[in-house]
Scaffold this motif. Structure first.
Motif, PDB file in Angstrom:
ATOM      1  N   ALA A  15      70.285  68.055  68.974  1.00  0.00           N
ATOM      2  CA  ALA A  15      70.602  66.684  68.168  1.00  0.00           C
ATOM      3  C   ALA A  15      69.408  65.876  68.650  1.00  0.00           C
ATOM      4  N   ARG A  16      69.163  65.093  67.634  1.00  0.00           N
ATOM      5  CA  ARG A  16      67.994  63.965  67.696  1.00  0.00           C
ATOM      6  C   ARG A  16      68.664  62.475  68.209  1.00  0.00           C
ATOM      7  N   THR A  17      68.615  62.565  69.463  1.00  0.00           N
ATOM      8  CA  THR A  17      69.055  61.495  70.268  1.00  0.00           C
ATOM      9  C   THR A  17      68.140  60.634  71.072  1.00  0.00           C
ATOM     10  N   LEU A  18      66.742  60.971  71.236  1.00  0.00           N
ATOM     11  CA  LEU A  18      66.054  60.518  72.233  1.00  0.00           C
ATOM     12  C   LEU A  18      65.059  59.547  71.510  1.00  0.00           C
ATOM     13  N   GLY A  19      65.193  58.257  72.072  1.00  0.00           N
ATOM     14  CA  GLY A  19      63.964  57.145  71.558  1.00  0.00           C
ATOM     15  C   GLY A  19      62.676  57.179  72.312  1.00  0.00           C
ATOM     16  N   LEU A  20      61.809  56.490  71.989  1.00  0.00           N
ATOM     17  CA  LEU A  20      60.483  56.462  72.742  1.00  0.00           C
ATOM     18  C   LEU A  20      60.840  56.253  74.227  1.00  0.00           C
ATOM     19  N   TRP A  21      61.406  55.153  74.710  1.00  0.00           N
ATOM     20  CA  TRP A  21      61.401  54.941  76.257  1.00  0.00           C
ATOM     21  C   TRP A  21      62.179  56.256  76.983  1.00  0.00           C
ATOM     22  N   ALA A  22      63.133  56.651  76.100  1.00  0.00           N
ATOM     23  CA  ALA A  22      63.968  57.814  76.959  1.00  0.00           C
ATOM     24  C   ALA A  22      62.974  59.047  77.018  1.00  0.00           C
ATOM     25  N   GLY A  27      59.257  62.059  80.634  1.00  0.00           N
ATOM     26  CA  GLY A  27      57.990  62.479  81.076  1.00  0.00           C
ATOM     27  C   GLY A  27      57.690  62.084  82.212  1.00  0.00           C
ATOM     28  N   LEU A  28      57.950  60.696  82.651  1.00  0.00           N
ATOM     29  CA  LEU A  28      57.708  60.137  84.362  1.00  0.00           C
ATOM     30  C   LEU A  28      58.643  60.983  85.051  1.00  0.00           C
ATOM     31  N   GLY A  29      59.782  61.286  84.699  1.00  0.00           N
ATOM     32  CA  GLY A  29      60.761  61.965  85.725  1.00  0.00           C
ATOM     33  C   GLY A  29      60.062  63.237  85.944  1.00  0.00           C
ATOM     34  N   TYR A  30      59.611  63.967  84.931  1.00  0.00           N
ATOM     35  CA  TYR A  30      59.179  65.269  85.083  1.00  0.00           C
ATOM     36  C   TYR A  30      57.806  65.193  85.895  1.00  0.00           C
ATOM     37  N   MET A  31      57.205  64.188  85.975  1.00  0.00           N
ATOM     38  CA  MET A  31      55.881  63.934  86.631  1.00  0.00           C
ATOM     39  C   MET A  31      56.348  63.639  88.198  1.00  0.00           C
ATOM     40  N   THR A  32      57.448  63.179  88.572  1.00  0.00           N
ATOM     41  CA  THR A  32      57.908  62.864  89.909  1.00  0.00           C
ATOM     42  C   THR A  32      56.752  61.850  90.599  1.00  0.00           C
ATOM     43  N   PRO A  33      56.636  60.371  90.401  1.00  0.00           N
ATOM     44  CA  PRO A  33      55.846  59.723  91.147  1.00  0.00           C
ATOM     45  C   PRO A  33      55.506  59.900  92.415  1.00  0.00           C
ATOM     46  N   THR A  34      56.863  60.047  93.104  1.00  0.00           N
ATOM     47  CA  THR A  34      56.857  60.140  94.589  1.00  0.00           C
ATOM     48  C   THR A  34      56.315  61.569  95.047  1.00  0.00           C
ATOM     49  N   MET A 149      72.176  66.396  76.510  1.00  0.00           N
ATOM     50  CA  MET A 149      70.758  65.984  76.495  1.00  0.00           C
ATOM     51  C   MET A 149      70.640  64.457  76.750  1.00  0.00           C
ATOM     52  N   THR A 150      71.645  63.630  76.102  1.00  0.00           N
ATOM     53  CA  THR A 150      71.804  62.461  75.820  1.00  0.00           C
ATOM     54  C   THR A 150      71.946  61.992  77.338  1.00  0.00           C
ATOM     55  N   ASN A 151      72.917  62.555  78.103  1.00  0.00           N
ATOM     56  CA  ASN A 151      73.664  61.694  79.216  1.00  0.00           C
ATOM     57  C   ASN A 151      72.340  62.287  80.417  1.00  0.00           C
ATOM     58  N   THR A 152      71.663  63.577  80.125  1.00  0.00           N
ATOM     59  CA  THR A 152      70.566  63.891  80.972  1.00  0.00           C
ATOM     60  C   THR A 152      69.538  62.816  80.928  1.00  0.00           C
ATOM     61  N   SER A 153      69.052  62.313  79.809  1.00  0.00           N
ATOM     62  CA  SER A 153      68.044  61.422  79.733  1.00  0.00           C
ATOM     63  C   SER A 153      68.538  60.235  80.442  1.00  0.00           C
ATOM     64  N   ARG A 154      69.654  59.463  80.156  1.00  0.00           N
ATOM     65  CA  ARG A 154      70.310  58.471  80.871  1.00  0.00           C
ATOM     66  C   ARG A 154      70.185  58.478  82.308  1.00  0.00           C
ATOM     67  N   VAL A 155      70.908  59.413  82.947  1.00  0.00           N
ATOM     68  CA  VAL A 155      70.656  60.128  84.249  1.00  0.00           C
ATOM     69  C   VAL A 155      69.299  59.691  84.780  1.00  0.00           C
ATOM     70  N   ASN A 156      68.311  60.529  84.171  1.00  0.00           N
ATOM     71  CA  ASN A 156      66.662  60.330  84.557  1.00  0.00           C
ATOM     72  C   ASN A 156      66.276  59.139  84.487  1.00  0.00           C
ATOM     73  N   MET A 157      66.497  58.369  83.584  1.00  0.00           N
ATOM     74  CA  MET A 157      65.847  56.832  83.417  1.00  0.00           C
ATOM     75  C   MET A 157      66.437  56.100  84.772  1.00  0.00           C
ATOM     76  N   LEU A 158      67.719  55.948  84.950  1.00  0.00           N
ATOM     77  CA  LEU A 158      67.985  55.156  86.180  1.00  0.00           C
ATOM     78  C   LEU A 158      67.358  55.664  87.454  1.00  0.00           C
ATOM     79  N   LEU A 304      65.943  67.468  86.241  1.00  0.00           N
ATOM     80  CA  LEU A 304      66.637  67.233  85.082  1.00  0.00           C
ATOM     81  C   LEU A 304      65.614  67.362  83.917  1.00  0.00           C
ATOM     82  N   ALA A 305      64.462  66.851  83.890  1.00  0.00           N
ATOM     83  CA  ALA A 305      63.423  66.851  82.951  1.00  0.00           C
ATOM     84  C   ALA A 305      62.679  68.384  82.725  1.00  0.00           C
ATOM     85  N   SER A 306      62.450  68.730  83.866  1.00  0.00           N
ATOM     86  CA  SER A 306      61.709  70.132  83.793  1.00  0.00           C
ATOM     87  C   SER A 306      62.669  71.094  83.523  1.00  0.00           C
ATOM     88  N   HIS A 307      63.841  71.047  83.944  1.00  0.00           N
ATOM     89  CA  HIS A 307      64.901  71.935  83.647  1.00  0.00           C
ATOM     90  C   HIS A 307      65.160  72.196  82.297  1.00  0.00           C
TER      91      HIS A 307
END
Length: 456
Positions: A15-22, A27-34, A149-158, A304-307
């Motif tokens: 499903a094509r549901t992801l925008g730029l910032w999602a 990507g940032l979630g995958y990188m894990t800043p901490t 995938m949509t809910n995964t990206s929302r949880v990831n952003m928070l 979430l992002a890597s999985h």
């Protein structure tokens, strides 16, 4: 559910549901800043206590590679990343081997996150069995990725926003501690960047370790078929890399200023995560709880992002394959529109976190990642300079040969500095891939095919 008619049949698609910032958030979630705090003890010991310099070196290397990823995803707007680009520009069989090598880092990153979670919870509940945390955590992440995938990206952003806020709090407390005389005793010092006794080979060795922190900008390409507009993916790649790189460098600089020497760190901090010890020394028990909570959130976001991304790679490789294995990984759930069997398989692999340590797994990840990075830079040269003959004038030569060539050179340099253990196990994994390729192609009598689009 997105479906398309073909005669009297219907097919399920991503499903094509992801925008730029999602996508940037994933990507940032995958990188894990901490993760800069988690690996600080390991990297500081390897580099001679110049962690931020190792991050600068790795960021420079990744920038060249990110540009190459951005260009190739515009040419081939399909999930699959290095596997797809190599298959299309060079050869599907060789592309399979590159995809197989990339699987080593993509499959192991969810495992790394489970290891980090295990380490966090052990620091608070040392009497509880560590395997229990791994099982419960992996099951929860697998379920979230499976259903939407949509809910995964929302949880990831928070979760990403939460961790970035807590990193900001850490920087404030670190600045105050430095002004109070802790560590180097000053906000402005070159000691964290370079000092007597540091050598370039130590920095490069450290860069090979922190390189896995940047794995995430490349995983963004896995969401090409789920982006609302695939042209946003190259922008998302560079945005995620630059934002993540800035966070890594600033956090590493302040941490190295606070802890110019890690000889007093516990063995747990030097082998697994140093974050709990760093947080306690900077802000006491309460801040240890808060920063560990942020790191927990960051690790969940990365999980979430890597999985999700590695399951997309398995899905693309599966839909291009034949037989029961290809059908298994190439299956999309008709209701959830997710590669459900691939997601469950990644969850099972992640359970190996019960028996491994972070240092060992991190070293394995970089072997596959650096091979993939090298090949993506090479595919730019092959596609634009060789196949399309775009080598007329200084601008085309710069874009199509010089810049990707530098990307190849830097990634190969990092590759040469991998640990002997990482190289040994990486080569074993690659040899297994060759055996699998020979079996799939019946010793090249049955050529592999590449399905660039959504399945027919």
């Amino acid at each position: 559910m997105t479906q398309a008619a073909s005669g009297s049949t219907q097919r399920t698609t991503l499903a094509r549901t992801l925008g730029l910032w999602a996508i940037v958030g994933l990507g940032l979630g995958y990188m894990t800043p901490t993760v800069v705090f988690d690996t600080f003890g390991i990297v500081s010991a390897e580099t001679g206590n110049v962690v931020p310099t190792a991050y600068i070196f790795a960021l420079v290397v990744m920038t060249f590679t990110a540009v190459s990823y951005g260009r190739m995803t515009q040419v081939f707007p399909s999930a699959g990343s290095a596997y797809t680009y190599t298959s299309e520009t060079i050869n599907p069989s060789f592309g399979f081997l590159i995809g197989w090598a990339a699987l080593l880092d993509y499959l192991l990153l969810p495992l790394v996150n489970a290891l980090i979670i295990r380490s966090y919870l052990y620091s608070f509940f040392p009497s509880a069995p560590q395997w229990l945390w791994v099982v419960v955590y992996v099951a929860a992440i697998t379920a979230m990725c499976l259903f939407s995938m949509t809910n995964t990206s929302r949880v990831n952003m928070l979760l990403v926003v939460f961790e970035v806020v807590l990193i900001g709090v850490f920087l404030i407390l670190a600045g105050k501690s430095l002004m109070d005389g802790m560590g180097n005793g000053t906000l402005f010092s070159t000691e964290p960047l370079w000092h007597e006794g540091v050598h370039l080979n130590l920095v490069i060795t450290g860069a090979t370790i922190v390189a896995f922190s940047f794995i995430g900008f490349d995983a963004i390409t896995m969401y090409t078929e789920e982006a609302k507009d695939s042209s946003t993916v190259p922008k998302a790649i560079l945005l995620a890399l630059m934002i993540g790189g800035a966070i890594f460098f600033v956090s590493a600089f302040f941490t190295q200023s606070l802890f110019p020497d890690v000889s007093n760190f516990s063995q747990e901090s030097l082998e697994n995560s140093a974050l709990p010890e760093i947080a306690y020394n900077v802000g006491g028990h309460l801040f240890k709880i808060l920063l560990t909570s942020a790191a927990f959130a960051a690790t969940v976001a990365s999980s979430l992002a890597s999985h999700a991304s590695v399951s997309r790679l398995l899905y693309v490789m599966g839909r291009n394959g034949r037989g029961p294995i290809g059908r298994f990984f190439g299956y999309l759930h008709p209701s959830f529109q997710t590669p459900s069997y691939a997601i469950i398989f990644v969850g099972l692999v992640s359970l190996l976190a019960i028996g491994f340590n972070l240092d060992f797994v991190a070293s394995l990840i970089n072997f596959g990642a650096l091979i993939a990075f090298t090949m993506v830079n090479l595919t730019v040269i092959v596609y634009f300079a060789y196949r399309r003959r775009e080598v007329h004038g200084a601008r085309q030569i710069l874009r199509n040969i010089v810049l990707p060539g530098l990307g190849v050179m830097f990634t190969v340099l990092l590759w040469l500095y991998l640990s002997a253990e990482s190289t040994r196990y990486g080569i074993i994994w690659f040899v297994i891939g060759i055996v699998v390729l020979l079996w799939l192609t019946r010793f090249f009598r049955r050529p592999l095919t590449l399905n660039m689009g959504e399945p027919e």
